[in-house]
Enzyme design. Structure first.
Site, mmCIF file in Angstrom:
data_model
loop_
_atom_site.group_PDB
_atom_site.id
_atom_site.type_symbol
_atom_site.label_atom_id
_atom_site.label_comp_id
_atom_site.label_asym_id
_atom_site.label_seq_id
_atom_site.Cartn_x
_atom_site.Cartn_y
_atom_site.Cartn_z
ATOM 1 N N ARG A 146 7.586 -20.712 -12.227
ATOM 2 C CA ARG A 146 6.721 -20.527 -11.033
ATOM 3 C C ARG A 146 6.030 -19.263 -10.815
ATOM 4 O O ARG A 146 5.080 -19.057 -9.944
ATOM 5 C CB ARG A 146 7.642 -20.823 -9.593
ATOM 6 C CG ARG A 146 8.167 -22.362 -9.575
ATOM 7 C CD ARG A 146 9.327 -22.358 -8.717
ATOM 8 N NE ARG A 146 10.185 -21.309 -9.004
ATOM 9 C CZ ARG A 146 11.156 -20.947 -8.177
ATOM 10 N NH1 ARG A 146 11.088 -21.460 -7.069
ATOM 11 N NH2 ARG A 146 12.075 -20.025 -8.352
ATOM 12 N N TYR A 163 1.623 1.708 -0.567
ATOM 13 C CA TYR A 163 2.366 2.731 -0.404
ATOM 14 C C TYR A 163 3.037 2.847 0.996
ATOM 15 O O TYR A 163 2.376 2.741 2.080
ATOM 16 C CB TYR A 163 1.918 3.837 -0.898
ATOM 17 C CG TYR A 163 0.600 4.349 -0.558
ATOM 18 C CD1 TYR A 163 0.304 5.662 0.239
ATOM 19 C CD2 TYR A 163 -0.631 3.595 -1.362
ATOM 20 C CE1 TYR A 163 -1.005 5.846 0.526
ATOM 21 C CE2 TYR A 163 -1.972 4.196 -0.961
ATOM 22 C CZ TYR A 163 -2.118 5.235 -0.150
ATOM 23 O OH TYR A 163 -3.382 5.523 0.076
ATOM 24 N N GLN A 167 4.015 4.426 8.479
ATOM 25 C CA GLN A 167 3.005 4.018 7.949
ATOM 26 C C GLN A 167 2.903 3.443 6.581
ATOM 27 O O GLN A 167 3.604 3.845 5.849
ATOM 28 C CB GLN A 167 1.686 5.052 8.047
ATOM 29 C CG GLN A 167 0.237 4.563 7.739
ATOM 30 C CD GLN A 167 -0.807 5.527 8.106
ATOM 31 O OE1 GLN A 167 -0.672 6.488 9.056
ATOM 32 N NE2 GLN A 167 -1.380 5.752 6.936
ATOM 33 N N ALA A 168 2.185 2.143 6.511
ATOM 34 C CA ALA A 168 2.021 1.476 5.247
ATOM 35 C C ALA A 168 0.666 1.068 4.951
ATOM 36 O O ALA A 168 -0.279 0.858 5.717
ATOM 37 C CB ALA A 168 2.674 0.005 5.343
ATOM 38 N N GLU A 223 -3.941 17.277 6.468
ATOM 39 C CA GLU A 223 -4.114 16.786 4.994
ATOM 40 C C GLU A 223 -5.094 17.508 4.115
ATOM 41 O O GLU A 223 -6.137 18.266 4.620
ATOM 42 C CB GLU A 223 -4.812 15.253 4.944
ATOM 43 C CG GLU A 223 -4.176 14.330 5.970
ATOM 44 C CD GLU A 223 -2.838 13.813 5.348
ATOM 45 O OE1 GLU A 223 -3.059 13.859 4.117
ATOM 46 O OE2 GLU A 223 -2.095 13.542 6.111
ATOM 47 N N GLU A 265 13.100 -7.007 -6.320
ATOM 48 C CA GLU A 265 13.239 -6.240 -5.061
ATOM 49 C C GLU A 265 12.371 -4.840 -5.329
ATOM 50 O O GLU A 265 12.781 -4.102 -6.246
ATOM 51 C CB GLU A 265 14.744 -6.000 -4.971
ATOM 52 C CG GLU A 265 15.338 -7.053 -4.539
ATOM 53 C CD GLU A 265 16.838 -6.883 -4.401
ATOM 54 O OE1 GLU A 265 17.230 -5.840 -4.774
ATOM 55 O OE2 GLU A 265 17.711 -7.923 -3.851
ATOM 56 N N LYS A 309 5.851 9.472 0.100
ATOM 57 C CA LYS A 309 5.034 8.202 -0.104
ATOM 58 C C LYS A 309 6.273 7.465 -1.209
ATOM 59 O O LYS A 309 6.328 7.892 -2.225
ATOM 60 C CB LYS A 309 3.750 8.427 -0.941
ATOM 61 C CG LYS A 309 2.952 8.995 0.195
ATOM 62 C CD LYS A 309 1.655 9.189 -0.673
ATOM 63 C CE LYS A 309 0.458 9.939 0.500
ATOM 64 N NZ LYS A 309 -0.730 10.217 -0.446
ATOM 65 N N HIS A 313 -3.514 14.400 -3.366
ATOM 66 C CA HIS A 313 -3.576 14.658 -2.050
ATOM 67 C C HIS A 313 -2.140 15.011 -1.588
ATOM 68 O O HIS A 313 -1.129 14.906 -2.286
ATOM 69 C CB HIS A 313 -3.672 13.385 -1.306
ATOM 70 C CG HIS A 313 -5.338 12.724 -1.512
ATOM 71 N ND1 HIS A 313 -5.415 11.252 -1.548
ATOM 72 C CD2 HIS A 313 -6.468 13.360 -1.622
ATOM 73 C CE1 HIS A 313 -6.823 11.313 -1.767
ATOM 74 N NE2 HIS A 313 -7.384 12.350 -1.808
ATOM 75 N N ARG A 345 -7.920 8.629 -7.348
ATOM 76 C CA ARG A 345 -7.735 8.958 -5.750
ATOM 77 C C ARG A 345 -6.718 10.322 -6.141
ATOM 78 O O ARG A 345 -5.721 10.211 -6.498
ATOM 79 C CB ARG A 345 -7.239 7.736 -5.086
ATOM 80 C CG ARG A 345 -8.321 6.870 -4.789
ATOM 81 C CD ARG A 345 -7.734 5.715 -4.133
ATOM 82 N NE ARG A 345 -8.528 4.391 -4.173
ATOM 83 C CZ ARG A 345 -9.249 4.259 -3.217
ATOM 84 N NH1 ARG A 345 -10.059 5.231 -2.359
ATOM 85 N NH2 ARG A 345 -10.061 3.095 -3.457
ATOM 86 N N HIS A 374 -0.325 14.140 -5.017
ATOM 87 C CA HIS A 374 -0.090 12.459 -5.536
ATOM 88 C C HIS A 374 -1.534 12.378 -5.736
ATOM 89 O O HIS A 374 -2.400 12.480 -5.045
ATOM 90 C CB HIS A 374 0.455 11.843 -4.497
ATOM 91 C CG HIS A 374 0.369 10.267 -4.797
ATOM 92 N ND1 HIS A 374 -0.436 9.389 -4.293
ATOM 93 C CD2 HIS A 374 1.115 9.561 -5.867
ATOM 94 C CE1 HIS A 374 -0.167 8.372 -4.746
ATOM 95 N NE2 HIS A 374 0.612 8.304 -5.809
#
Length: 199
Positions: A21, A130, A45-46, A141, A26, A70, A60, A57, A117
């Site tokens: 299937r 993340y 935050q997600a 930032e 996890e 993160k 940061h 990207r 990152h």
């Protein structure tokens, strides 16, 4: 959770259970994370980003404290995820480590507060989720150019990097250090100790 070569960077390599299937695994487990990181993950935050092949990207990072730790996973496609030690005074300062994150092996990486990152999408529609220990705060930032030759990150030669205007204009590491933007290793260690004391 397994420690990477940079202190504060870990990788989770789950056992995947495939069947006719699909598969199950996890991708985060609180107790295992706390054992590896030395404290529980505070979740504020997600995020989810979808990127075309070549999208780059980062790099940061955010001011310490509280910065933004993160926990990162690629749920569709593949990315090359890169963690950079930008903590001035760290024994691994200026070093980086790359981990392929994809929808086959289902690895996740964790980077502690104060680490830089970045990731490059290796496929179209590469989808990265993340978990973040703090919410986004524009005033805290910062960025470093991911193509900085001093860092020498080995991005895949066969992929043309696509940067945002903001990331392309970000300073090199040496300039960011000169401007006083980088976190100090000493401040990071003090903050990590504070996180452990909360648990």
């Amino acid at each position: 959770m397994r420690q990477l070569s940079i202190p504060g960077a870990l990788v989770h390599e789950p056992k995947v259970f495939p069947d006719s299937r699909g598969s199950f695994h996890e991708w985060f487990q609180g107790a295992g994370f706390a054992e590896g990181a030395g404290h529980r993950l505070r979740l504020e935050q997600a995020n989810c980003s979808v990127s075309s092949r070549g999208t780059l990207r980062g790099i940061h990072f955010a001011d310490v404290p509280p910065s933004q730790a993160k926990y990162v996973k690629c749920v569709r496609g593949a990315v090359l995820d890169v963690i950079v030690d930008i903590r001035v005074g760290s024994p691994t300062y200026k070093q980086w480590e790359a981990v392929r994150l994809d929808d086959v092996d289902h690895r996740s990486v964790y980077l502690a507060e104060g680490l830089g990152h970045a990731f490059m999408a290796l496929t179209d529609d590469a989808t990265v989720v993340y978990l973040c220990s703090e919410g986004y705060s524009p005033g805290r930032e910062h960025g470093i150019n991911p193509l900085d030759p001093e860092l020498g990150i080995e991005w895949p030669a066969e992929v043309t990097p696509l940067l945002s205007d903001k990331d392309a204009a970000a300073p090199a590491l040496a300039e960011a250090e000169k401007q006083g933007l980088l976190p100090s290793y000493e401040d990071c260690l003090a903050y990590y100790a504070e996180l452990r004391s909360r648990d």
